[in-house]
Write an enzyme that holds these catalytic residues in place. Sequence first.
Site, PDB file in Angstrom:
ATOM      1  N   GLU A  50       0.812  -1.232   0.000  1.00  0.00           N
ATOM      2  CA  GLU A  50       0.000   0.000   0.000  1.00  0.00           C
ATOM      3  C   GLU A  50       0.838   1.271   0.000  1.00  0.00           C
ATOM      4  OE1 GLU A  50      -0.616  -2.621   1.864  1.00  0.00           O
ATOM      5  OE2 GLU A  50      -2.742  -3.154   1.710  1.00  0.00           O
ATOM      6  N   PHE A 112     -11.901  -6.895  13.940  1.00  0.00           N
ATOM      7  CA  PHE A 112     -10.845  -7.406  13.061  1.00  0.00           C
ATOM      8  C   PHE A 112     -10.426  -6.318  12.061  1.00  0.00           C
ATOM      9  CE2 PHE A 112      -9.746  -9.639   9.023  1.00  0.00           C
ATOM     10  CZ  PHE A 112      -8.515 -10.120   9.455  1.00  0.00           C
ATOM     11  N   GLN A 113      -9.145  -6.085  11.963  1.00  0.00           N
ATOM     12  CA  GLN A 113      -8.561  -5.078  11.067  1.00  0.00           C
ATOM     13  C   GLN A 113      -9.118  -3.679  11.307  1.00  0.00           C
ATOM     14  OE1 GLN A 113      -8.565  -6.747   7.008  1.00  0.00           O
ATOM     15  NE2 GLN A 113      -6.560  -7.594   7.532  1.00  0.00           N
ATOM     16  N   LYS A 162     -17.440  -0.324   6.017  1.00  0.00           N
ATOM     17  CA  LYS A 162     -17.934  -1.296   5.037  1.00  0.00           C
ATOM     18  C   LYS A 162     -19.456  -1.230   4.870  1.00  0.00           C
ATOM     19  CE  LYS A 162     -17.459  -5.949   3.360  1.00  0.00           C
ATOM     20  NZ  LYS A 162     -16.832  -7.264   3.502  1.00  0.00           N
ATOM     21  N   MET A 478      24.607   8.336   2.101  1.00  0.00           N
ATOM     22  CA  MET A 478      24.402   9.606   2.791  1.00  0.00           C
ATOM     23  C   MET A 478      24.718   9.458   4.283  1.00  0.00           C
ATOM     24  SD  MET A 478      23.803  12.690   2.444  1.00  0.00           S
ATOM     25  CE  MET A 478      22.889  13.317   1.048  1.00  0.00           C
TER      26      MET A 478
HETATM   27  C1  FAD Z   1      18.795  14.180   1.756  1.00  0.00           C
HETATM   28  C2  FAD Z   1      18.108  15.478   1.542  1.00  0.00           C
HETATM   29  C3  FAD Z   1      18.837  16.626   1.341  1.00  0.00           C
HETATM   30  C4  FAD Z   1      18.215  17.836   1.066  1.00  0.00           C
HETATM   31  N1  FAD Z   1      18.982  18.928   0.759  1.00  0.00           N
HETATM   32  C5  FAD Z   1      18.395  20.046   0.276  1.00  0.00           C
HETATM   33  C6  FAD Z   1      19.152  21.132  -0.245  1.00  0.00           C
HETATM   34  O1  FAD Z   1      20.374  21.131  -0.252  1.00  0.00           O
HETATM   35  N2  FAD Z   1      18.484  22.202  -0.763  1.00  0.00           N
HETATM   36  C7  FAD Z   1      17.124  22.250  -0.800  1.00  0.00           C
HETATM   37  O2  FAD Z   1      16.582  23.224  -1.318  1.00  0.00           O
HETATM   38  N3  FAD Z   1      16.388  21.252  -0.270  1.00  0.00           N
HETATM   39  C8  FAD Z   1      16.982  20.158   0.233  1.00  0.00           C
HETATM   40  N4  FAD Z   1      16.194  19.119   0.703  1.00  0.00           N
HETATM   41  C9  FAD Z   1      14.735  19.269   0.679  1.00  0.00           C
HETATM   42  C10 FAD Z   1      14.197  19.971   1.909  1.00  0.00           C
HETATM   43  O3  FAD Z   1      14.109  19.049   2.968  1.00  0.00           O
HETATM   44  C11 FAD Z   1      12.792  20.575   1.635  1.00  0.00           C
HETATM   45  O4  FAD Z   1      11.914  19.578   1.216  1.00  0.00           O
HETATM   46  C12 FAD Z   1      12.797  21.620   0.540  1.00  0.00           C
HETATM   47  O5  FAD Z   1      13.904  22.470   0.665  1.00  0.00           O
HETATM   48  C13 FAD Z   1      11.532  22.450   0.620  1.00  0.00           C
HETATM   49  O6  FAD Z   1      11.354  23.119  -0.582  1.00  0.00           O
HETATM   50  P1  FAD Z   1      10.517  24.453  -0.705  1.00  0.00           P
HETATM   51  O7  FAD Z   1      11.000  25.478   0.262  1.00  0.00           O
HETATM   52  O8  FAD Z   1      10.527  24.797  -2.129  1.00  0.00           O
HETATM   53  O9  FAD Z   1       9.087  24.097  -0.166  1.00  0.00           O
HETATM   54  P2  FAD Z   1       7.969  23.032  -0.555  1.00  0.00           P
HETATM   55  O10 FAD Z   1       8.008  21.946   0.466  1.00  0.00           O
HETATM   56  O11 FAD Z   1       7.977  22.657  -1.970  1.00  0.00           O
HETATM   57  O12 FAD Z   1       6.695  23.908  -0.182  1.00  0.00           O
HETATM   58  C14 FAD Z   1       6.090  24.721  -1.112  1.00  0.00           C
HETATM   59  C15 FAD Z   1       5.754  26.075  -0.526  1.00  0.00           C
HETATM   60  O13 FAD Z   1       5.018  26.760  -1.523  1.00  0.00           O
HETATM   61  C16 FAD Z   1       3.756  27.119  -1.021  1.00  0.00           C
HETATM   62  N5  FAD Z   1       2.775  26.986  -2.079  1.00  0.00           N
HETATM   63  C17 FAD Z   1       2.155  25.873  -2.517  1.00  0.00           C
HETATM   64  N6  FAD Z   1       1.302  26.162  -3.503  1.00  0.00           N
HETATM   65  C18 FAD Z   1       1.372  27.495  -3.700  1.00  0.00           C
HETATM   66  C19 FAD Z   1       0.710  28.396  -4.572  1.00  0.00           C
HETATM   67  N7  FAD Z   1      -0.222  27.998  -5.462  1.00  0.00           N
HETATM   68  N8  FAD Z   1       1.024  29.713  -4.492  1.00  0.00           N
HETATM   69  C20 FAD Z   1       1.922  30.160  -3.568  1.00  0.00           C
HETATM   70  N9  FAD Z   1       2.578  29.345  -2.729  1.00  0.00           N
HETATM   71  C21 FAD Z   1       2.313  28.023  -2.794  1.00  0.00           C
HETATM   72  C22 FAD Z   1       3.479  26.212   0.148  1.00  0.00           C
HETATM   73  O14 FAD Z   1       2.577  26.818   1.049  1.00  0.00           O
HETATM   74  C23 FAD Z   1       4.879  25.999   0.723  1.00  0.00           C
HETATM   75  O15 FAD Z   1       5.214  27.020   1.627  1.00  0.00           O
HETATM   76  C24 FAD Z   1      16.812  17.911   1.034  1.00  0.00           C
HETATM   77  C25 FAD Z   1      16.063  16.765   1.282  1.00  0.00           C
HETATM   78  C26 FAD Z   1      16.693  15.556   1.509  1.00  0.00           C
HETATM   79  C27 FAD Z   1      15.860  14.347   1.719  1.00  0.00           C
HETATM   80  C1  TPP Z   2      12.627   5.208   5.142  1.00  0.00           C
HETATM   81  C2  TPP Z   2      13.910   5.848   5.473  1.00  0.00           C
HETATM   82  N1  TPP Z   2      14.743   5.287   6.385  1.00  0.00           N
HETATM   83  C3  TPP Z   2      15.928   5.865   6.684  1.00  0.00           C
HETATM   84  C4  TPP Z   2      16.307   7.041   6.085  1.00  0.00           C
HETATM   85  C5  TPP Z   2      17.637   7.687   6.429  1.00  0.00           C
HETATM   86  N2  TPP Z   2      18.517   7.724   5.268  1.00  0.00           N
HETATM   87  C6  TPP Z   2      18.659   8.823   4.496  1.00  0.00           C
HETATM   88  S1  TPP Z   2      19.692   8.593   3.204  1.00  0.00           S
HETATM   89  C7  TPP Z   2      19.992   6.994   3.648  1.00  0.00           C
HETATM   90  C8  TPP Z   2      20.896   6.134   2.838  1.00  0.00           C
HETATM   91  C9  TPP Z   2      20.341   5.776   1.517  1.00  0.00           C
HETATM   92  O1  TPP Z   2      21.141   4.789   0.927  1.00  0.00           O
HETATM   93  P1  TPP Z   2      21.059   4.466  -0.623  1.00  0.00           P
HETATM   94  O2  TPP Z   2      19.648   4.288  -1.026  1.00  0.00           O
HETATM   95  O3  TPP Z   2      21.986   3.352  -0.936  1.00  0.00           O
HETATM   96  O4  TPP Z   2      21.548   5.819  -1.283  1.00  0.00           O
HETATM   97  P2  TPP Z   2      22.999   6.512  -1.310  1.00  0.00           P
HETATM   98  O5  TPP Z   2      23.016   7.551  -0.240  1.00  0.00           O
HETATM   99  O6  TPP Z   2      24.011   5.450  -1.083  1.00  0.00           O
HETATM  100  O7  TPP Z   2      23.081   7.117  -2.657  1.00  0.00           O
HETATM  101  C10 TPP Z   2      19.289   6.675   4.818  1.00  0.00           C
HETATM  102  C11 TPP Z   2      19.362   5.378   5.504  1.00  0.00           C
HETATM  103  C12 TPP Z   2      15.402   7.606   5.159  1.00  0.00           C
HETATM  104  N3  TPP Z   2      15.653   8.749   4.548  1.00  0.00           N
HETATM  105  N4  TPP Z   2      14.237   6.977   4.853  1.00  0.00           N
END
Ligand code: FAD
Ligand code: TPP
Lengths: 567, 163
Positions: A50, A112-113, A162, A478
């Site tokens: 799911e 159940f469930q 249901k 990472m």
């Molecule tokens: C491993 C990892 C590393 C990351 N590193 C980075 C990084 O280096 N740099 C980075 O930027 N992010 C990074 N992120 C992502 C970060 O965590 C956030 O998800 C992201 O930065 C949020 O983007 P955003 O500010 O564009 O907001 P979003 O989460 O895209 O939110 C959208 C915003 O726009 C608004 N909005 C929506 N619709 C409308 C509309 N019609 N009109 C006006 N406003 C609207 C919403 O209210 C909200 O405030 C990383 C994520 C991961 C998993």
């Molecule tokens: C469901 C979930 N569990 C744990 C994490 C924490 N986490 C972030 S990056 C990462 C490693 C991902 O490994 P891989 O998919 O091999 O990607 P790589 O960084 O090696 O490119 C983990 C464990 C996560 N983001 N999501």
Amino acid sequence: MELTGAEITVRCLAEEGVEYVFGYPGGAVLNIYDEIYKQDKFKHVLVRHEQAAVHAADGYSRATGRTGVALVTSGPGATNAVTGIATAYMDSIPMVVISGQVPTPAIGMDAFQEVDTVGITRPCVKHNFLVKDIRELASTIKKAFYIASTGRPGPVLVDIPKDVTQFTTEYEYPKSISLRSYNPVTKGHTGQIKRAVQMLLNAKRPMIYAGGGVILSDAAKQLTELARLLGFPCTNTLMGLGGFPASDPLSVGMLGMHGTYEANMAVHHSDVLVAIGARFDDRVIGNPEHFYQEERQIIHIDIDPSSISKRVKVDVPIVGNVPEVLTEMIKLIKASKEKPDQAALKTWLTQIELWRSRDCLKYDRNSDIIKPQFVLEKLHEITGGDAFVTSDVGQHQMWAAQFYKFDKPRRWINSGGLGTMGFGLPAAMGVQLAHPEAMVACVTGEGSIQMNIQELATCKQFNIPIKIILLNNRYLGMVRQWQEFFYGERYAESYMDTLPDFVKLAEAYGHAGRRIDNPAEVEDALKWAFSAEMKDTLVFLDFRTDQTENVYPMIPGGKGLSEMILV
Amino acid sequence: MRHIISLLMENEAGALSRVAGLFSARGYNIESLTVAPTEDETMSRMTIVTRGSDEVIEQITKQLNKLIDTVKVVDLSDGEHIERELMLVKVRAEGEWREEMKRMSDIFRGRIIDVTDKTYTIEMTGAGHKLDAFLEALDKSALLETVRTGASGIGRGERILKS
Ligand SMILES: Cc1cc2nc3c(=O)[nH]c(=O)nc-3n(C[C@H](O)[C@H](O)[C@H](O)COP(=O)(O)OP(=O)(O)OC[C@H]3O[C@@H](n4cnc5c(N)ncnc54)[C@H](O)[C@@H]3O)c2cc1C
Ligand SMILES: Cc1ncc(C[n+]2csc(CCOP(=O)(O)OP(=O)(O)O)c2C)c(N)n1
Ligand SMILES: [Mg+2]
């Protein structure tokens, strides 16, 4: 005419123009499935878990802008869906999730469930409903679609017991809906827009910081027009990539923790920063205290008032829908006799080019081990920059964001807010179904792909020919990178022993695969995957990449934008 | 700073848990919360007493507004308002306490609403600080039980909260 609740549910979905429902059956939703069997208005895609149903609906939505739909049974069906729902919630993705529930007399009896689905999902949905009265079923589904897709979008869950799917009632689908308690603002305040325009025209070191809101509201056109009209540089968040063409000279790429040197420096040193549909996330601005700049003024356009002044105080807040506000601004700028100070702007752009020349994304191009960055550059080249790219979470995600230069919106599909490993493959299914003729690549890691690998079966059953680009570094890369930098190289549980033979695995599911060990084979493998011959086949490419490569630049936790670790 | 926030919500199942969940999920402080239907039974009205910096209070009102079931939010502390709380206090009423408790209740304009040989139950309404003051003034050894509703608030004069 009287219809059963199950018939009504299916009719409502058809009324909403739903094309695909991603789901998995079970006791509580059997009546609904029976009606799905009898209709031909929409297709149902049977996933293998799911969570994947919800991610697939999510991918479908991100690639099209339409509301994704998932259907799950009560109890474990609903709890399995929670990660998917939370993922969509964090990234503001419009989605309707329908869950079955035990019959109304059984609710609260530990039946159940039975789980309290509405209670469990409450903190990670835009809104949810438990339909106890069949007479409210049609209007509730109508409300769900309306709420999910308007204002700041988000997932809405409708929990249907249901017995409600069995009862009958007179059916009529409401044509329109209005809720006295929910009236999202769309048009920005005229006075504030004027103030913002004046501030932009007076700027000496302007910077546009555009986020996911630009993609969600399909405002790439207006954003591009605004930036080019003013000649202002633009950076995009991870969620905003493609909202402004990466190939435009005014683009400085992504900002934030793994953003480019030029983007972070430019934001840090700007005097007027205009945030457009971006939420000053901690991964973007780092520590708010280090981010704060006395002399910088901030304009913030966002449809959600609670996004404004949440982490960073702003000078000109504008609550409104991005395209409407930008259109208004463009009109005012064109009508104005003033122009930004061209000499100052030139000096500023020259400074930015100096930062750009630091070449912060450089990597060893002569390595005889495959560099992940190289694979992504080649992917961009071979797909002509025109693929839809989904990703999982980790280093590969950051490299994809940095190296696949997105020129168009809705092409880059990843989990930013929740950072959900396991997102990439099911999301790619939704994208490919939405765009059957498009190239769809799923960039993933060997850790992430195993979190929803079972979906390879769904891809086979429904002929979904995505291309899986596995950047296999044999590490939770990472995590490994953080351990190298901040935990004295103690690699606790970040190395995965005994990986499967991914090529055989892909073949076992009925797909094609190839393992690539050598940089010289990269191009050929990609060409094969995207060749006409493989157009209808899912191809799994297992690239054995450099195990110790790190993502640069990087802003360590608690630091500010100018405190990057660089190569 | 202490704030008293009033909100009108759709009288839907779960509305209260959405508000309570919001406060706990975001780590907002909640001092008291009262809720009951209004003259229009499709809506209920809540009064929330909370504390926080201006930034936190701004986020609280925005987040409350963002709930789909919220019809209206006002921070009553932004203007002139009246605040009342109901308290029931059970005290000892034996021997010398009997006169003393009656006298105290009268001074604070309480009403004795239940009488036994050994106890009085006093009903008192007022702003929270008045109820606090009454409890302060009572001899602790006479105090048997208290129950308070939490504050209800309303704007003064023409300040009306309606959908
Ligand atoms: C491993 C990892 C590393 C990351 N590193 C980075 C990084 O280096 N740099 C980075 O930027 N992010 C990074 N992120 C992502 C970060 O965590 C956030 O998800 C992201 O930065 C949020 O983007 P955003 O500010 O564009 O907001 P979003 O989460 O895209 O939110 C959208 C915003 O726009 C608004 N909005 C929506 N619709 C409308 C509309 N019609 N009109 C006006 N406003 C609207 C919403 O209210 C909200 O405030 C990383 C994520 C991961 C998993
Ligand atoms: C469901 C979930 N569990 C744990 C994490 C924490 N986490 C972030 S990056 C990462 C490693 C991902 O490994 P891989 O998919 O091999 O990607 P790589 O960084 O090696 O490119 C983990 C464990 C996560 N983001 N999501
Ligand atoms: Mg890995």
